[in-house]
Motif scaffolding. Sequence first.
Motif, PDB file in Angstrom:
ATOM      1  N   PHE A  60       0.834  -1.196   0.000  1.00 53.71           N
ATOM      2  CA  PHE A  60       0.000   0.000   0.000  1.00 53.71           C
ATOM      3  C   PHE A  60       0.865   1.241   0.000  1.00 53.71           C
ATOM      4  CE2 PHE A  60      -2.279  -3.417   2.038  1.00 53.71           C
ATOM      5  CZ  PHE A  60      -3.477  -3.412   1.353  1.00 53.71           C
ATOM      6  N   ILE A  61       0.448   2.237  -0.766  1.00 50.56           N
ATOM      7  CA  ILE A  61       1.121   3.530  -0.799  1.00 50.56           C
ATOM      8  C   ILE A  61       0.079   4.575  -0.432  1.00 50.56           C
ATOM      9  CG2 ILE A  61       2.284   5.241  -2.231  1.00 50.56           C
ATOM     10  CD1 ILE A  61       3.286   2.946  -3.977  1.00 50.56           C
ATOM     11  N   VAL A  62       0.300   5.235   0.699  1.00 49.01           N
ATOM     12  CA  VAL A  62      -0.587   6.302   1.152  1.00 49.01           C
ATOM     13  C   VAL A  62       0.308   7.494   1.462  1.00 49.01           C
ATOM     14  CG1 VAL A  62      -2.400   6.961   2.767  1.00 49.01           C
ATOM     15  CG2 VAL A  62      -2.130   4.565   2.136  1.00 49.01           C
ATOM     16  N   SER A  63       0.334   8.476   0.563  1.00 46.61           N
ATOM     17  CA  SER A  63       1.258   9.594   0.702  1.00 46.61           C
ATOM     18  C   SER A  63       0.718  10.655   1.651  1.00 46.61           C
ATOM     19  CB  SER A  63       1.521  10.225  -0.670  1.00 46.61           C
ATOM     20  OG  SER A  63       0.386  10.955  -1.079  1.00 46.61           O
ATOM     21  N   LYS A  64       1.544  11.629   1.952  1.00 45.62           N
ATOM     22  CA  LYS A  64       1.148  12.715   2.839  1.00 45.62           C
ATOM     23  C   LYS A  64       0.069  13.602   2.227  1.00 45.62           C
ATOM     24  CE  LYS A  64       5.336  13.115   5.549  1.00 45.62           C
ATOM     25  NZ  LYS A  64       6.431  13.999   5.967  1.00 45.62           N
ATOM     26  N   ALA A  65      -0.120  13.494   0.923  1.00 47.40           N
ATOM     27  CA  ALA A  65      -1.184  14.263   0.276  1.00 47.40           C
ATOM     28  C   ALA A  65      -2.565  13.789   0.728  1.00 47.40           C
ATOM     29  CB  ALA A  65      -1.072  14.147  -1.242  1.00 47.40           C
ATOM     30  N   VAL A  70      -2.696  10.257  11.233  1.00 50.86           N
ATOM     31  CA  VAL A  70      -3.877   9.518  11.682  1.00 50.86           C
ATOM     32  C   VAL A  70      -4.776   9.174  10.491  1.00 50.86           C
ATOM     33  CG1 VAL A  70      -5.949   9.668  13.110  1.00 50.86           C
ATOM     34  CG2 VAL A  70      -3.787  10.550  13.972  1.00 50.86           C
ATOM     35  N   VAL A  71      -4.958  10.119   9.598  1.00 50.52           N
ATOM     36  CA  VAL A  71      -5.806   9.903   8.416  1.00 50.52           C
ATOM     37  C   VAL A  71      -5.163   8.879   7.498  1.00 50.52           C
ATOM     38  CG1 VAL A  71      -6.794  11.011   6.379  1.00 50.52           C
ATOM     39  CG2 VAL A  71      -6.803  12.195   8.570  1.00 50.52           C
ATOM     40  N   ARG A  72      -3.857   8.992   7.278  1.00 53.08           N
ATOM     41  CA  ARG A  72      -3.159   8.037   6.404  1.00 53.08           C
ATOM     42  C   ARG A  72      -3.263   6.621   6.952  1.00 53.08           C
ATOM     43  NH1 ARG A  72       1.125  11.822   6.617  1.00 53.08           N
ATOM     44  NH2 ARG A  72       2.444  10.303   7.664  1.00 53.08           N
ATOM     45  N   LYS A  73      -3.082   6.463   8.250  1.00 53.17           N
ATOM     46  CA  LYS A  73      -3.153   5.137   8.858  1.00 53.17           C
ATOM     47  C   LYS A  73      -4.565   4.574   8.749  1.00 53.17           C
ATOM     48  CE  LYS A  73      -1.079   1.873  11.062  1.00 53.17           C
ATOM     49  NZ  LYS A  73      -0.009   1.120  10.444  1.00 53.17           N
ATOM     50  N   ARG A  74      -5.590   5.429   8.916  1.00 48.73           N
ATOM     51  CA  ARG A  74      -6.966   4.975   8.798  1.00 48.73           C
ATOM     52  C   ARG A  74      -7.254   4.497   7.368  1.00 48.73           C
ATOM     53  NH1 ARG A  74     -10.300   9.508   9.122  1.00 48.73           N
ATOM     54  NH2 ARG A  74      -9.576   9.769  11.244  1.00 48.73           N
ATOM     55  N   VAL A  75      -6.790   5.251   6.381  1.00 54.30           N
ATOM     56  CA  VAL A  75      -6.997   4.866   4.975  1.00 54.30           C
ATOM     57  C   VAL A  75      -6.272   3.551   4.692  1.00 54.30           C
ATOM     58  CG1 VAL A  75      -6.479   5.506   2.593  1.00 54.30           C
ATOM     59  CG2 VAL A  75      -7.432   7.199   4.156  1.00 54.30           C
TER      60      VAL A  75
END
Length: 167
Positions: A60-65, A70-75
């Motif tokens: 998984f790639i969830v960038s700072k954008a 907290v939001v990135r970890k939830r996604v």
Amino acid sequence: MLSPKNRMRHSTEFGSAMRSGRRASRDDLAVVYLPPPAARGTTAGAEAFPVGEHPPRVGFIVSKAVGGAVVRKRVQRRLRHLMRPRLFELPNGSLLVVRAKPSAAAARYEDLGAQLDGAIASAIRPRPKGSARRRRGRGGPSAPEPAKSDTTGGRPVTEGGERWTDR
């Protein structure tokens, strides 16, 4: 939660999938699928890692954008949870990278699931051999040049090279 054997953990796996995998994108996410080595037609390294022994791996790639930590970890948790029942669609030895777009933070769980299904199906679907897909702007025939007119700025050009004549 994904089993540790189904997680991509090395940057080389991410790099090889991103470099030579098939891409499919939707509104809130994008996937990159790399088939197993036997399906790609390469045999380099196949003896060391037989395809049947390795389950499909997902990264998984969830960038700072996408948002703060907290939001990135939830996604990422939501995508990981959505991906677990879909692992059975992937052949053994394949790699799949799921990249969250910034709009994934506000997307509903059901919408993410439907988009993930569509993107995976599109990336896995084999392409016809005769239809090579090209990216715009990279090689290929260039745009036709505009027709040259005998006027410049609405005035005729004279043969002597001067545009204006005294009357």
